[in-house]
Design an enzyme around this catalytic site. Sequence first.
Site: not given
Ligand SMILES: NC(=O)C1=CN([C@@H]2O[C@H](COP(=O)(O)OP(=O)(O)OC[C@H]3O[C@@H](n4cnc5c(N)ncnc54)[C@H](O)[C@@H]3O)[C@@H](O)[C@H]2O)C=CC1
Ligand SMILES: O=C(O)C1=N[C@H](C(=O)O)C[C@H](O)C1
Length: 244
Positions: A138, A142
């Site tokens: 990733h 992350k």
């Molecule tokens: N299930 C899936 O398909 C996917 C899951 N993810 C997960 O989503 C999460 C976010 O990933 P990204 O978008 O890369 O992160 P990022 O850091 O770009 O965005 C995080 C968001 O949460 C907000 N945030 C951070 N701390 C906070 C708090 N204490 N209270 C309220 N808001 C808060 C930030 O302002 C930002 O808008 C991670 O856990 C990642 O693993 C990411 C992509 C795909």
């Molecule tokens: O943090 C990310 O970017 C992503 N997180 C998810 C995970 O922890 O599996 C899903 C995806 O791979 C992107």
Amino acid sequence: MKVAVAGATGRTGSEIVAELRERDHDVLALSRDPTDDQRDLDDLAAVLTETDPDALIDFTVPEATVEHAAVAAETGVPLVVGTTGFDDDGFAALADAAREIPVLRASNFARGVHALRDIVQAGVEALPEYDVELTETHHNGKRDAPSGTALTLLDDIEDARETELDRTHGREGEHERAPEEVGVHVRRAGNVRGEHEVLLAGNDEVVTLTHRAESRRVFAAGAVDAAEALAGRPAGEYDFPDVL
Ligand SMILES: NC(=O)C1=CN([C@@H]2O[C@H](COP(=O)(O)OP(=O)(O)OC[C@H]3O[C@@H](n4cnc5c(N)ncnc54)[C@H](O)[C@@H]3O)[C@@H](O)[C@H]2O)C=CC1
Ligand SMILES: O=C(O)C1=N[C@H](C(=O)O)C[C@H](O)C1
């Protein structure tokens, strides 16, 4: 639909907002530092009560998602969770919320990853004696490791093997591979959107199964599909395959 997004300014949340708007949904972008077209995430209870959205999508951090889940449960808003990195208490908090509202949590909302899960299960069942190694890659921003998707795949492999595996996170020094070992390897580099590889190796042959996300829009599309599918469902815990 009217959909609220927690994490709307994030890498993935911003793609979810774009996907919702492209599908002509009414979007409530939530932020801790709201601009004119956003609502204040710190006033989530008031915002959800006032606006009564059909769903809340959360891609933030575990400690925030847990709080948001309690508010969603109190206000009766169905919840889609993409956030990963929960501990047991976090999973328990989501289960508590699911007593009151439908909660759909998936470590990965890319439809291809759920196809990979099925393929990995078939491969492990067909090659029970082969060594299994998992590698996830990733972007360098992350927080959590291994990825939530990697943990999901490891659970799938254990289910297929009908045994608990010895999850070995990296290797160094003298380290002879144990029979029930599965190597787990984590790479953080550049702006890689998300890649998961499962390698099955026997004597003189290797099978490599890989999913690579080329854009976060693939996660956003799945999360919005999930929100659309969750509306009207009874309270309980759901996984993405339940609505595929
Ligand atoms: N299930 C899936 O398909 C996917 C899951 N993810 C997960 O989503 C999460 C976010 O990933 P990204 O978008 O890369 O992160 P990022 O850091 O770009 O965005 C995080 C968001 O949460 C907000 N945030 C951070 N701390 C906070 C708090 N204490 N209270 C309220 N808001 C808060 C930030 O302002 C930002 O808008 C991670 O856990 C990642 O693993 C990411 C992509 C795909
Ligand atoms: O943090 C990310 O970017 C992503 N997180 C998810 C995970 O922890 O599996 C899903 C995806 O791979 C992107």
